[in-house]
Design an enzyme around this catalytic site. Structure first.
Site, short mmCIF file in Angstrom:
data_model
loop_
_atom_site.label_atom_id
_atom_site.label_comp_id
_atom_site.label_asym_id
_atom_site.label_seq_id
_atom_site.Cartn_x
_atom_site.Cartn_y
_atom_site.Cartn_z
CB SER A 138 56.95 58.13 27.65
OG SER A 138 55.90 57.67 28.49
CE1 TYR A 151 56.84 52.95 25.52
CE2 TYR A 151 56.17 53.94 27.60
CZ TYR A 151 56.27 53.99 26.22
OH TYR A 151 55.79 55.08 25.54
#
Length: 254
Positions: A138, A151
């Site tokens: 990501s 995250y």
């Protein structure tokens, strides 16, 4: 070009969103797709879509955070040419607002889940003398994103694991790369916004869309197209790389 004919591809989290788009794309390219999914109904839907279109697919119920379950499923599959580590979960919170339980949950799926699949799949690839691994990282791995402490940490680990695996298995003819998407519009995103920003869905969706300089979120099919290239023979000279798929988020937000 980009044929996956006669190749077996394992895709974790292949029941929805990006994972489903990759599964469909790989099946269209000729691969036999094995979907690793906790949600059996979602996996069955993906298999149905693929087989109705004339492709080959099989679903396997598995919790990627449970190593024995992962080993049992991968050993049952046996023949693996491609592994896509896509399964993952999100979390909102800073370091001081992330509970230990939520931290552990993110680690168990986003980090341990990737490790478990690597642990199970790499020996099978070594037996074949080749393999391709694609990890879903990501932009949060390398750019500070507000309220995404756990995250971001987990995707940073995925990015680092990509480099380590690419280096360690060069002699085994195993390539390993990652894709770092920005926001991609999936049913998961809609549910995530509804859960965390009730009553502000349109406002938040518009804000997240415009955070990409290109002015919109990505599409799962766009991620799948890049995944197909990276897992094909045409990308045989590509390993140890992370590919931004972000609408200009990292380089153009200034």
């Amino acid at each position: 070009m980009f044929s996956l004919k006669d190749k077996a591809a394992v895709i974790t989290g292949g029941g929805s969103g990006i994972g489903r788009a990759i599964a469909v794309k790989f099946a269209e390219a000729g691969a036999k797709v094995h979907i690793i999914e906790l949600n059996a109904d979602a996996a069955a839907d993906t298999v149905h879509e693929i087989t109705q279109a004339g492709g080959q697919a099989e679903a396997h119920s598995c919790n990627v955070s449970n190593q024995q379950q992962v080993l049992d499923v991968y050993n049952k599959i046996g023949d693996i040419d491609i592994l896509v580590n896509n399964a993952g979960i999100a979390h909102i919170g800073e370091a001081t607002t992330t509970s230990e339980a939520d931290f552990d949950r993110i680690v168990s799926v986003n980090i341990k889940g990737v490790y478990n699949s690597l642990f199970a799949a790499i020996p099978l690839m070594k037996q074949k003398g080749k393999g391709v691994i694609l990890n879903m990282a990501s932009i949060a791995a390398t750019v500070g994103i507000p309220d995404r402490f756990a995250y971001s940490m987990s995707k940073g680990a995925v990015y680092s694991m990509t480099l380590s695996v690419a280096k360690d298995y060069l002699a085994d003819n195993i390539r390993c790369n990652s894709i770092s998407p920005a926001r991609v519009h999936t049913p998961f995103v809609d549910g995530f916004i509804a859960k965390n920003y009730a009553g502000k869905e349109e406002e938040i969706f518009d804000k997240l869309s415009k955070s990409q300089p290109i002015g919109r979120m990505g599409k799962p099919e766009e991620v799948a197209a890049l995944a197909l290239y990276l897992c094909s023979d045409e990308a045989g000279f590509v390993t140890g790389c992370d590919y931004l798929l972000d609408g200009g988020f990292v380089k153009l937000n200034n």
